[in-house]
Scaffold this motif. Sequence first.
Motif, mmCIF file in Angstrom:
data_model
loop_
_atom_site.group_PDB
_atom_site.id
_atom_site.type_symbol
_atom_site.label_atom_id
_atom_site.label_comp_id
_atom_site.label_asym_id
_atom_site.label_seq_id
_atom_site.Cartn_x
_atom_site.Cartn_y
_atom_site.Cartn_z
ATOM 1 N N PRO A 3 0.802 -1.234 0.000
ATOM 2 C CA PRO A 3 0.000 0.000 0.000
ATOM 3 C C PRO A 3 0.829 1.275 0.000
ATOM 4 C CG PRO A 3 -0.138 -1.124 2.122
ATOM 5 C CD PRO A 3 0.508 -2.082 1.180
ATOM 6 N N GLU A 4 2.051 1.226 0.515
ATOM 7 C CA GLU A 4 2.862 2.440 0.563
ATOM 8 C C GLU A 4 3.312 2.894 -0.826
ATOM 9 O OE1 GLU A 4 5.797 -0.968 0.785
ATOM 10 O OE2 GLU A 4 3.764 -0.506 1.513
ATOM 11 N N VAL A 5 3.184 1.999 -1.828
ATOM 12 C CA VAL A 5 3.614 2.333 -3.185
ATOM 13 C C VAL A 5 2.461 2.903 -4.013
ATOM 14 C CG1 VAL A 5 4.707 1.393 -5.289
ATOM 15 C CG2 VAL A 5 5.347 0.527 -3.044
ATOM 16 N N LEU A 6 1.237 2.774 -3.507
ATOM 17 C CA LEU A 6 0.084 3.190 -4.297
ATOM 18 C C LEU A 6 0.144 4.673 -4.656
ATOM 19 C CD1 LEU A 6 -2.613 2.698 -5.639
ATOM 20 C CD2 LEU A 6 -3.717 2.995 -3.406
ATOM 21 N N PRO A 8 2.787 6.851 -4.827
ATOM 22 C CA PRO A 8 3.798 7.143 -5.854
ATOM 23 C C PRO A 8 3.411 6.599 -7.232
ATOM 24 C CG PRO A 8 4.858 6.365 -3.853
ATOM 25 C CD PRO A 8 3.385 6.178 -3.656
ATOM 26 N N PHE A 9 2.741 5.426 -7.244
ATOM 27 C CA PHE A 9 2.312 4.849 -8.526
ATOM 28 C C PHE A 9 1.322 5.782 -9.218
ATOM 29 C CE2 PHE A 9 -0.493 2.203 -11.106
ATOM 30 C CZ PHE A 9 0.399 1.411 -11.803
ATOM 31 N N VAL A 10 0.308 6.237 -8.479
ATOM 32 C CA VAL A 10 -0.688 7.138 -9.050
ATOM 33 C C VAL A 10 -0.044 8.461 -9.466
ATOM 34 C CG1 VAL A 10 -2.772 8.471 -8.537
ATOM 35 C CG2 VAL A 10 -2.602 6.085 -7.802
ATOM 36 N N ASP A 11 0.813 8.995 -8.613
ATOM 37 C CA ASP A 11 1.430 10.284 -8.904
ATOM 38 C C ASP A 11 2.318 10.223 -10.151
ATOM 39 O OD1 ASP A 11 0.186 11.428 -6.757
ATOM 40 O OD2 ASP A 11 1.937 11.327 -5.417
ATOM 41 N N ALA A 219 7.050 -3.414 -12.403
ATOM 42 C CA ALA A 219 7.727 -4.084 -11.289
ATOM 43 C C ALA A 219 9.093 -3.460 -11.039
ATOM 44 C CB ALA A 219 7.857 -5.576 -11.581
ATOM 45 N N ARG A 220 9.817 -3.169 -12.114
ATOM 46 C CA ARG A 220 11.150 -2.574 -11.995
ATOM 47 C C ARG A 220 11.061 -1.105 -11.593
ATOM 48 N NH1 ARG A 220 13.627 0.432 -15.706
ATOM 49 N NH2 ARG A 220 12.235 -0.286 -17.369
ATOM 50 N N LEU A 221 10.192 -0.347 -12.246
ATOM 51 C CA LEU A 221 10.136 1.094 -12.010
ATOM 52 C C LEU A 221 9.692 1.433 -10.596
ATOM 53 C CD1 LEU A 221 8.580 2.319 -15.385
ATOM 54 C CD2 LEU A 221 10.940 2.574 -14.629
ATOM 55 N N PHE A 222 8.805 0.611 -10.024
ATOM 56 C CA PHE A 222 8.255 0.922 -8.707
ATOM 57 C C PHE A 222 8.774 0.002 -7.610
ATOM 58 C CE2 PHE A 222 5.210 2.518 -11.823
ATOM 59 C CZ PHE A 222 5.123 3.843 -11.423
ATOM 60 N N GLY A 223 9.707 -0.905 -7.970
ATOM 61 C CA GLY A 223 10.290 -1.787 -6.971
ATOM 62 C C GLY A 223 9.281 -2.720 -6.330
ATOM 63 N N VAL A 224 8.343 -3.213 -7.142
ATOM 64 C CA VAL A 224 7.297 -4.108 -6.633
ATOM 65 C C VAL A 224 7.329 -5.396 -7.465
ATOM 66 C CG1 VAL A 224 4.848 -4.373 -6.079
ATOM 67 C CG2 VAL A 224 5.901 -2.105 -6.000
ATOM 68 N N PRO A 225 8.148 -6.381 -7.083
ATOM 69 C CA PRO A 225 8.244 -7.608 -7.887
ATOM 70 C C PRO A 225 6.924 -8.351 -7.982
ATOM 71 C CG PRO A 225 9.406 -7.841 -5.786
ATOM 72 C CD PRO A 225 9.068 -6.392 -5.932
ATOM 73 N N GLU A 226 6.014 -8.128 -7.025
ATOM 74 C CA GLU A 226 4.714 -8.798 -7.075
ATOM 75 C C GLU A 226 3.949 -8.438 -8.353
ATOM 76 O OE1 GLU A 226 5.796 -8.246 -2.741
ATOM 77 O OE2 GLU A 226 5.813 -7.008 -4.562
ATOM 78 N N LEU A 227 4.191 -7.242 -8.898
ATOM 79 C CA LEU A 227 3.519 -6.849 -10.135
ATOM 80 C C LEU A 227 3.931 -7.762 -11.285
ATOM 81 C CD1 LEU A 227 3.706 -2.946 -9.990
ATOM 82 C CD2 LEU A 227 1.650 -4.353 -9.872
ATOM 83 N N ARG A 228 5.195 -8.196 -11.281
ATOM 84 C CA ARG A 228 5.658 -9.088 -12.344
ATOM 85 C C ARG A 228 4.976 -10.445 -12.232
ATOM 86 N NH1 ARG A 228 10.591 -8.825 -11.193
ATOM 87 N NH2 ARG A 228 11.076 -7.057 -12.552
ATOM 88 N N ARG A 229 4.851 -10.941 -11.022
ATOM 89 C CA ARG A 229 4.211 -12.241 -10.843
ATOM 90 C C ARG A 229 2.723 -12.156 -11.171
ATOM 91 N NH1 ARG A 229 7.769 -12.336 -6.311
ATOM 92 N NH2 ARG A 229 6.113 -11.750 -4.847
#
Length: 242
Positions: A3-6, A8-11, A219-229
């Motif tokens: 949730p802490e990435v949401l 920055p992702f939207v912005d 996944a790479r841009l936001f440092g969230v490997p779960e997005l790749r999976r």
Amino acid sequence: TRPEVLRPFVDAFRIFHTPPTFRVSLLERIFDDDTMAEIRRVVGSLRPPDLELHEARAFGRFVVHDHPHFTALHHRVVPIVSGVVGEPVEPAYNFLSLYGNLGVCPPHMDSPEAKWTLDLCVGQSAPWPIYFSQVCPWPESGSDTWGDGDWEEQIKRSPSLRFTSCTLEPGQAVVFSGSSQWHYRDAIPDGPGRKFAELLFFHFVPKGSAALLRPENWARLFGVPELRRARSAVNAERPVAG
């Protein structure tokens, strides 16, 4: 999951939002006579195998994406479009649109890959207006959605969208925000002989932003490997087209 990435992702995607003060710009002449003649020569040289057919029913047109000659022109007009829209841009994609007797452009907005669009009139059988709404924020709120029934007519007649029209002559171009302005053309007008309109569309994004538009990069841009999976799981469940 993260949730802490949401936020920055939207912005990060705010770069694709168009300022509400933007206004459509008519460009009288972006190419000289020799360049326009060469564009028409390339158009005339196209053969049926060169044409994409997937928009023949909905738009009454054939299209050709990213032709090498038009891609070279796409890069040439980057400084022009950057100056018109007030920010540095880079090419996204381009396509030639060949409308025929059944030509029509239903109301729509494009993906963020078309934040900025330069629409060049190459040739036409008769003047054919294109209509633009004011700049619209996205994603839409629940109150902005369109009801059941003829939603296209609801959009055209909506007083809140404040549509204006622009009619191009061959050699003229218009710059608008394809992803933030509703735009449409009514049925192609009658004229002497064959009905046609040849239009060349150059689409642009803010300079340096193209990687954001490819979900495989998130996944790479936001440092969230779960997005790749998650993306791999969605692709594994997607049916194969026959």
